[in-house]
Write a protein that holds these residues in place. Structure first.
Motif, short mmCIF file in Angstrom:
data_model
loop_
_atom_site.label_atom_id
_atom_site.label_comp_id
_atom_site.label_asym_id
_atom_site.label_seq_id
_atom_site.Cartn_x
_atom_site.Cartn_y
_atom_site.Cartn_z
N LYS A 279 0.82 -1.21 0.00
CA LYS A 279 0.00 0.00 0.00
C LYS A 279 0.87 1.27 0.00
O LYS A 279 0.56 2.24 -0.70
N LEU A 280 1.96 1.26 0.76
CA LEU A 280 2.84 2.43 0.77
C LEU A 280 3.51 2.64 -0.58
O LEU A 280 3.63 3.78 -1.08
N GLY A 293 -6.52 -0.16 -9.84
CA GLY A 293 -6.88 -1.58 -9.87
C GLY A 293 -6.01 -2.39 -8.92
O GLY A 293 -6.49 -3.32 -8.25
N MET A 294 -4.72 -2.05 -8.84
CA MET A 294 -3.84 -2.76 -7.93
C MET A 294 -4.23 -2.49 -6.48
O MET A 294 -4.15 -3.38 -5.62
N ARG A 295 -4.66 -1.25 -6.18
CA ARG A 295 -5.09 -0.95 -4.83
C ARG A 295 -6.33 -1.78 -4.43
O ARG A 295 -6.43 -2.27 -3.29
N LYS A 296 -7.24 -1.91 -5.37
CA LYS A 296 -8.42 -2.73 -5.09
C LYS A 296 -8.02 -4.18 -4.84
O LYS A 296 -8.58 -4.85 -3.96
N ASP A 297 -7.05 -4.67 -5.63
CA ASP A 297 -6.60 -6.06 -5.41
C ASP A 297 -5.96 -6.22 -4.04
O ASP A 297 -6.19 -7.23 -3.34
N VAL A 298 -5.17 -5.22 -3.62
CA VAL A 298 -4.54 -5.30 -2.30
C VAL A 298 -5.59 -5.25 -1.20
O VAL A 298 -5.51 -5.99 -0.21
N ASP A 299 -6.59 -4.38 -1.34
CA ASP A 299 -7.66 -4.32 -0.34
C ASP A 299 -8.43 -5.63 -0.27
O ASP A 299 -8.78 -6.12 0.82
N GLU A 300 -8.67 -6.23 -1.45
CA GLU A 300 -9.38 -7.51 -1.46
C GLU A 300 -8.53 -8.60 -0.82
O GLU A 300 -9.05 -9.45 -0.09
N MET A 301 -7.23 -8.56 -1.06
CA MET A 301 -6.34 -9.52 -0.40
C MET A 301 -6.36 -9.34 1.12
O MET A 301 -6.33 -10.32 1.87
N SER A 302 -6.42 -8.11 1.60
CA SER A 302 -6.49 -7.85 3.04
C SER A 302 -7.77 -8.43 3.64
O SER A 302 -7.76 -9.07 4.71
N MET A 303 -8.89 -8.22 2.94
CA MET A 303 -10.16 -8.76 3.43
C MET A 303 -10.15 -10.28 3.43
O MET A 303 -10.61 -10.93 4.38
N MET A 304 -9.60 -10.86 2.35
CA MET A 304 -9.52 -12.31 2.29
C MET A 304 -8.62 -12.86 3.39
O MET A 304 -8.92 -13.88 4.02
N LEU A 305 -7.52 -12.17 3.67
CA LEU A 305 -6.62 -12.61 4.74
C LEU A 305 -7.33 -12.58 6.08
O LEU A 305 -7.19 -13.50 6.89
N GLU A 306 -8.09 -11.54 6.34
CA GLU A 306 -8.83 -11.45 7.61
C GLU A 306 -9.82 -12.59 7.73
O GLU A 306 -9.98 -13.19 8.81
N ASP A 307 -10.52 -12.92 6.64
CA ASP A 307 -11.48 -14.02 6.68
C ASP A 307 -10.78 -15.35 6.92
O ASP A 307 -11.26 -16.19 7.71
N TYR A 308 -9.66 -15.59 6.25
CA TYR A 308 -8.94 -16.84 6.42
C TYR A 308 -8.46 -17.00 7.86
O TYR A 308 -8.58 -18.07 8.47
N LEU A 309 -7.90 -15.92 8.39
CA LEU A 309 -7.40 -15.98 9.76
C LEU A 309 -8.54 -16.15 10.76
O LEU A 309 -8.41 -16.87 11.75
#
Length: 462
Positions: A279-280, A293-309
């Motif tokens: 993000k930085l 588009g890359m920012r949206k992918d990173v945000d989606e990865m963050s949400m997916m990581l939270e769900d997995y954890l």
């Protein structure tokens, strides 16, 4: 078919009938038996004792009480018959002094002679009197003259009157001489000692059953995600062994959860560090369509990581505490309305329930989010009785086919093609919700909603 084959067929048929009858009798017997261990153990003690005492009492009554009473009554009647023979054989004893003396000194009877006349009217007979029946039989058998007896007028004395040719012989005999009067004492001691022994056995059995109940309560609390701080192995050796095995199993499970939580915390920290770095770097690059588009992918990865954890971590580390479920459901309704959905809530019963508040709210929030994703109107209802808390969430969406309602609880499984292709997700919402419900000792089921969509029902023990 030979004769042997025919015989074998008949034997098999008979064996099948016997087996069917045995199974039917076994099921009928099981339906009559109590379900609790304490009640069954009491039954195992009481039934043999009652049967044994019944057999002993029957043998005693038949062989001792009845037999001794008959013999005593027969002996008294024989003495009376002998006195009648003396009365007939010695008429020179005009005053009957010798008969009275012999009867009182030698036979223990008090004899008197009344003028000839009618016998008294028969008095009311007792409902059940072995003495009355036995004396009547012996008098009719040995003397064969009209008689009148009174076995209930005076408690310690039996009065007998016999019609002679010129007089009426009146005889007073001690009840104990014609009746085995110690039988009630025997029955009293038998029942009394058995009752005392039964009370001692019940108290002892209660102390033996209590550690088993404590073990069951501790296992049930652990299954609901609650602690049992005062539990320790007690009772018999086998119960202590089972309790120690439970504590060891509990320690292994908790240790495994702690290790998994620590590992996931480390993985979460490392991955979040990398995502923060992404993000930085994206922020330093600038703004353009590709970067967005890359920012949206990173945000989606963050949400997916939270769900997995969240799925892997479960609800470990949180302690159960009393929670106002009516207020929690009201907060879910407010969240749904803030996102533009129509929602209603209702709760019946005592609202305070002991749960892990954050994890259980996440369970319900996942279900509400699932309903909001595919429907416009949501109805949330809660009810609590003395055993269960039940929460139902209805929506007016397309629903889920009946044959897929268990499949949707599998991790990473999505039915977007069957419901709404414009919406997505990680496929872990329902899996996390069921995992939390089962950690509370309950479960989640899916069914048809009266609103036309899907109904999700959560039920946990309270």
């Amino acid at each position: 078919m030979s004769t042997i084959d025919t015989g074998l067929t008949l034997l098999r048929s008979a064996a099948d009938r016997v087996s069917a009858v045995n199974g039917w009798m076994g099921n009928a017997f099981k339906s009559w038996m109590p379900t609790g261990l304490y009640a069954r153990a009491l039954l195992i003690m009481i039934v043999p004792m009652v049967v044994l005492q019944s057999v002993v009492a029957f043998v005693f009554m038949e062989r001792h009480w009845n037999t001794v009473t008959r013999r005593l009554s027969a002996a008294v009647v024989q003495d009376i018959a002998a006195l009648i023979d003396v009365y007939k054989g010695y008429p020179q004893d005009k005053d009957r002094d010798q008969i009275r003396r012999i009867a009182q000194q030698r036979l223990g009877l008090v004899v008197d002679f009344l003028p000839a006349g009618d016998m008294p009217q028969p008095g009311p007979k007792p409902f059940f009197s072995l003495l009355d029946q036995t004396l009547s039989v012996q008098l009719g058998r040995q003397i064969g003259r009209p008689f009148w007896i009174d076995t209930v007028g005076r408690s310690n004395v039996v009065e007998i009157r016999i019609q002679l040719d010129d007089a009426i012989m009146r005889v007073f005999a001690q009840r104990s001489a014609a009746y085995a009067s110690n039988s009630e004492i025997f029955l009293f001691w038998m029942v009394g000692t058995s009752s005392i022994l039964l009370i001692v056995a019940v108290l002892f059995l209660r102390n033996q059953i209590k550690p088993i109940l404590k073990l069951a309560d501790a296992a049930e609390s652990f299954g609901k995600g609650r602690d049992a701080p005062n539990f320790r192995p007690r009772g018999a050796r086998e119960v202590r062994r089972a309790a120690m095995a439970f504590l060891e199993m509990k320690s292994r499970v908790e240790r495994s959860i702690e290790q998994r939580t620590a590992m996931l915390a480390g993985v979460s920290h490392d991955l979040r560090t990398i995502l923060t770095r992404f993000k930085l770097e994206l922020a330093l690059i600038g703004d353009n369509p590709e970067i967005e588009g890359m920012r949206k992918d990173v945000d989606e990865m963050s949400m997916m990581l939270e769900d997995y954890l969240a799925f892997a971590r479960g609800d470990s580390g949180e302690q159960s505490q009393p929670t106002d479920m009516a207020q929690a459901l009201e907060e879910l309704r407010s969240d749904a309305e803030r996102h533009g959905h129509t929602a209603t809530v209702a709760f019946h019963g005592l609202p305070v329930v002991t749960v892990k508040p954050a994890s259980f709210k996440r369970c319900l929030a996942n279900l509400v989010t699932n309903a909001a994703r595919y429907g416009k109107t949501i109805a949330i209802a809660g009810a609590r009785d003395h055993r269960y808390l039940t929460v139902t969430i209805d929506d007016d969406g397309p629903g889920i086919p009946a044959h897929l309602r268990e499949e949707v609880f599998k991790p990473f499984l999505r039915l977007d093609n069957a419901r709404n292709q414009d919406e997505g997700g990680t496929g872990l919402g329902l899996a996390i919700a069921r995992d939390i419900a089962r950690s509370h000792g309950g479960d989640i089921t899916l069914g048809d909603s009266p609103m036309g969509g899907l109904r999700a029902s959560v039920r946990i023990p309270v």
